[in-house]
Design an enzyme around this catalytic site. Structure first.
Site, mmCIF file in Angstrom:
data_model
loop_
_atom_site.group_PDB
_atom_site.id
_atom_site.type_symbol
_atom_site.label_atom_id
_atom_site.label_comp_id
_atom_site.label_asym_id
_atom_site.label_seq_id
_atom_site.Cartn_x
_atom_site.Cartn_y
_atom_site.Cartn_z
ATOM 1 N N GLY B 113 0.850 -0.947 -0.140
ATOM 2 C CA GLY B 113 -0.122 0.172 -0.169
ATOM 3 C C GLY B 113 1.028 1.372 0.387
ATOM 4 N N SER B 541 28.617 15.267 -25.472
ATOM 5 C CA SER B 541 27.528 13.967 -25.674
ATOM 6 C C SER B 541 28.217 12.784 -24.709
ATOM 7 C CB SER B 541 27.517 13.742 -26.932
ATOM 8 O OG SER B 541 28.653 12.911 -27.725
#
Lengths: 298, 633
Positions: B113, B541
């Protein structure tokens, strides 16, 4: 609508085919017991008319019941399967055994370490095991495709989410996956399926007169003369059978007269102990299976 | 059914016969932490007497050490499996439990839960046909209840039981029960969840779990187990059109070629005409092969092997379907995605998508909105974090046959896998195809890349220079271009800084923007390669995934990754633009090498160690590589 056994069968077949399609070098762990018998039967179904596209691997501790080994060799010959047998050579050199070293050391060296050796030596990247989630609590949370690190460790807190039947089989070099196609079967399902499909099983599951001694409340069968008897201890012949099979010194027998499958099932349905009760290794400590599994035990 | 020790073997055989006809129901239980999920499952196991004595003994021992149930059995300890959970007293993962009654066999997924474990709940829900949502009668409908109901709905569960638990703590009051049910129904119809069955229970005491009990005479509906035994979840899978995703090509010898798989929906008879997707070729089924003999007919759920008349080229992942209503194939679709990993989803990053026995590279091209699972509000977002749900457009590398998730879990549910760690990072449910695959026609051009490049006496390619800021990428790229120019080759430089002044000036330096930055540059490079040029890209990059994406966009043979390998301390000492100093001072955020990672290439085509080579020597190496690979003469 499929019956529950048909649904379980189809699920297991799907899992096996997925491994065959995606793993580079799969293997099926074959422990000779009833779950292995069902798993092998499902493998024969899954790939028919092909043979299962992987070998069977038996990790032999040298302490298995003699009837298990005879049964193994018979089944393998009958189906023309490839069988690999691995025994931990260091364990043999050191004379490791359950009587001399106790169940914990024996299991670790001759089963857990031996299994890792065999998987590493052959470079298997996926290994089927016959474990079921209903056997034991930590199994209940393990994935069907259960990831193992390079050192074969299981990390229960870092399991891959497993949704639908979209199983993620991707691994990096050296890592592997243990696959449990019987995850959703219960012990009763296994017996019903064996009954329904006429699957051969080791005769030790059926009651017969066997020589046993009682130790710490457990009936141990005297399967060969390596078993040291305590002073005054005399094996008695009792009508017994086994609910699980493993190393004979670590497997408790139950007194029983059940000689047919319906009788076994009947006994099981009214039984008042669960099947792992007969296994000595589970009692070592609370949550012991979870620990063993993290270290690489199947 | 509970048997007695003196049962006859005939009775056992009858029992076994009856067992064979049982069906299977998979359901999940969800609710918030204290609603008593584990207790409820423990109660089902306990009351259906499926606990063995040793488990009971362990249970009693656990209860004795226990967590304050006043001597009541600690039923939850049966279900909470892992040691860590026992210590924390909460359920942290999906646990599966099994039990059977005379009518049915059940597989229960007990799901957590806690908010942070939404992914586990989705996992449990993905294979369930029914959900039991627990509510604490004292607390009523909570935020967590809404969240769980939404996920249940999203995962396509059509049968919901609302178990209003702990009725014993509200004096079994009918008024309170009705109030909660009305509250919940209002919310359920809002999200489109219908067919909710509400049952008042007291799991700890057992009322309305297995049997009615005496405390709530006002409730006349079925108790929980009775409902679970009776509910008809037989989906219309068997009546839906035939779908068979090929899982494994079965070739024992040259005389047999079959296709093994599990029938996802519909039924098939030998002799039926079928269509293979995505190729849309047709064929006919000659045999339905199984180990137990050939079948005349097979239907949804069965794992079989099909043999077809024609030798059509079929491989794993193709879908064999009815010719009357075949599924569509597309390479772009819209889907809900649940993110399941600590690393957020990055649009335009390449992931692997696995669905219906095939794995295809895929990118999220657009995150249309995220969903607040507590309020169902739609919000704008750039990424998805762990446990977030978003509605996205995805583009795949190739077209695949699919169905909307609402029609097929098998052909509409997918997982996303990280290409480097191989972790399952997300799960998705297809809403609809974007159909561009079939509507957008590629304009055929007459002068092509080969024609252009032969005129240039060079083979076009991308030289992708990657490395830290200040490593010497641009310096070396410039020297290479001068040499190529002197040799009369046609070239162009795309420099990170320069591109950010124009094409990419709208992008910042977050992970998501870096990905988009690289994607655009890779697209432009692809066009230039198509135009016949040798393109020199000088970009930090930093992420392997994006360089891989660029490589895939450009094409493997035309993409050369050059790693300008300069240690961080050397770059920082050089600091030609004074950026490291600013980054260290905290004036620049997300600076590569300082507070944003640089992932070194694992297999660069060329690595240049600038601590050992002068820029000129490095440029010579690059030109030599181009000659070596016969890209220039």
């Amino acid at each position: 609508m499929l019956t529950h056994l048909q649904a379980l069968e189809a699920e297991s077949i799907h899992i096996m085919r997925e491994v065959a399609a995606e793993a580079r070098k799969p293997v099926m762990l074959y422990s000779i017991g009833k779950d292995s018998a069902v798993m092998l039967h499902l493998a024969l179904k899954a790939f028919y008319p092909s043979r299962p596209p992987f070998p069977l691997l038996h990790v032999d501790t040298t302490w298995k019941f003699r009837e298990m080994i005879a049964f193994r060799d018979k089944i393998v010959a009958e189906h023309g399967l490839e069988l690999l047998v691995h025994i931990n050579p260091q364990g043999v050199d050191q004379g490791i055994g359950p009587f001399s070293h106790g169940s914990a050391v024996h299991t670790d060296v001759m089963k857990t370490q031996a299994l890792k050796q065999a998987l590493d030596a052959h470079g298997f990247d996926a290994a089927f095991g016959g474990a079921r989630r209903d056997e034991e609590k930590s199994r209940a949370k393990e994935r069907i495709f259960s990831f193992r690190s390079k050192s074969h460790r299981w990390d229960p807190k870092n399991q891959r989410p497993e949704l639908w039947n979209a199983y993620n089989t991707r691994i990096n070099r050296g890592e592997s996956i243990r696959v449990f196609p019987l995850s959703n079967w219960t012990e009763l399902d296994i017996w019903q399926y064996i009954h329904l499909e006429n699957i051969p099983i080791v005769p030790l599951y059926f009651a017969a007169e066997r020589p046993v001694v009682r130790r710490d409340g457990t009936l141990i069968m005297v399967d060969d003369d390596r078993m040291p008897l305590e002073p005054g201890e005399v094996p008695e012949t009792k009508m017994v059978r086994f609910r699980t099979l493993g190393c004979y010194p670590l497997t408790g027998a139950i007194e029983s007269t059940a000689q047919t499958l319906p009788e076994i099932i009947q006994e099981m349905l009214v039984a008042s102990t669960s099947e792992r009760e007969g296994r000595v290794i589970d009692h070592d400590q609370a949550a012991s299976m979870e620990k063993k599994k993290q270290e690489g035990y199947f | 059914m509970r048997l007695h020790a003196d049962i006859t073997s005939a009775e056992v055989l009858d029992y076994l016969k009856a067992q064979e006809d049982k069906t299977l129901l998979r359901f999940l239980t969800c609710g918030s932490v204290d609603d008593g999920k584990s207790t409820l499952i423990g109660r089902l196991l306990y009351d259906s007497k499926l606990l063995f004595e040793d488990q009971l003994a362990a249970l009693n021992a656990a209860s004795a050490t226990g967590n304050g149930n006043d001597g009541e059995l600690d039923l939850a300890s049966l279900v909470d499996g892992l040691q860590a959970e026992r210590e924390q007293g909460i359920t942290i993962d999906v646990a599966y439990r099994y039990f059977a009654t005379e009518k049915r066999k059940f597989i229960v997924a007990d799901t957590p839960g806690h908010e942070q474990y939404t992914r586990n709940m989705a996992t449990g829900a993905s294979t369930a046909d029914l959900a039991v949502i627990l509510i604490d009668a004292r607390k009523g409908v909570l935020t967590q209840t809404r969240r769980h109901s939404y996920i249940v709905h999203l995962l396509g569960i059509r049968h919901v039981v609302l178990a209003v638990n702990k009725m014993d703590l509200v004096d079994y009051a009918e008024v309170r029960f009705n109030e909660i049910v009305a509250d919940y129904q209002a919310f359920a119809s809002e999200i489109g969840l219908d067919g909710v069955v509400a049952i008042p229970v007291a799991a700890l005491k057992g009322d309305n779990v297995i049997s009615p009990g005496e405390a709530m005479p006002w409730y006349r509906g079925p108790c929980l187990l009775e409902h679970l035994e009776q509910v008809d979840v037989a989906k219309t899978a068997e009546d839906a059109p035939f779908r068979f995703p090929v899982q494994w090509v079965n070739r024992p010898n040259l005389d047999f070629r079959g296709y093994s798989g599990t029938i996802s929906s519909g039924r098939i008879r030998s002799g039926d005409e079928v269509m293979v997707l995505p190729s849309a070729k047709t064929s006919r089924v000659t045999r339905i092969v199984t180990y137990d003999g050939d079948l005349e007919e097979a239907s949804a759920g069965q794992a079989v092997t099909l043999e077809l008349t024609d030798q059509v080229d079929i491989s794993r992942g193709d879908v064999i379907a009815t010719t009357e209503t075949p599924p569509e194939a597309t390479d772009q679709f819209a889907a809900h995605v649940i993110w399941m990993h600590d690393e957020p989803l990055l649009p335009e990053r390449s992931y692997l998508l696995k669905m219906a026995n095939q794995t295809v590279p895929a990118v999220v091209t657009e995150l249309k909105h995220t969903v607040n699972v507590n309020t169902m509000e739609q919000l704008a977002g750039k990424t998805l974090e762990l446990n977030e749900i978003g509605f996205c457009n995805l583009a795949l590398d190739r077209a695949v046959a699919y169905e909307p998730y609402g029609e097929s879990r098998d052909l509409g549910g997918f997982v996303l896998i990280d290409r480097i760690t191989n972790q399952t990072v997300g799960a998705g449910m297809i809403s609809f195809g974007l159909r561009r695959a079939t509507n957008l026609v590629w304009q055929e051009l007459h002068v092509d890349k080969i024609a252009r490049s032969s005129m240039n006496k060079q083979r076009p390619c991308v030289l992708w220079f990657t490395g830290l800021s200040g490593s010497g990428k641009s310096t070396i790229a410039n020297l290479v271009e001068r040499r190529l120019h002197a040799l009369t080759h046609r070239t162009y430089i795309l420099d990170g800084d320069n591109v950010r002044h124009g094409l990419n000036k709208d992008l910042g330096f977050t992970d998501a923007d870096r990905v988009e930055n690289i994607r655009r540059v890779a697209e432009v490079s692809t066009l230039m390669v198509d135009a016949g040029l040798i393109v020199l890209v000088s970009f930090i990059s930093p992420f392997r995934n994006e360089r891989r994406m660029a490589r895939e966009m450009v094409g493997d043979e035309e993409f050369l990754e050059i790693f300008v390998d300069t240690p961080l301390d050397v770059c920082e000492a050089r600091d030609p633009k004074g950026l490291y100093e600013k980054a260290r001072a905290g004036d620049i955020k997300n600076f590569t090498g300082i507070d944003s990672p640089y992932e070194e290439p694992e297999r660069a085509d060329l690595t240049v160690d600038t601590t050992a080579l002068s820029p000129d020597a490095a440029a010579e190496f690059v030109v030599a590589m181009l000659k070596d690979r016969r890209l220039i003469e």
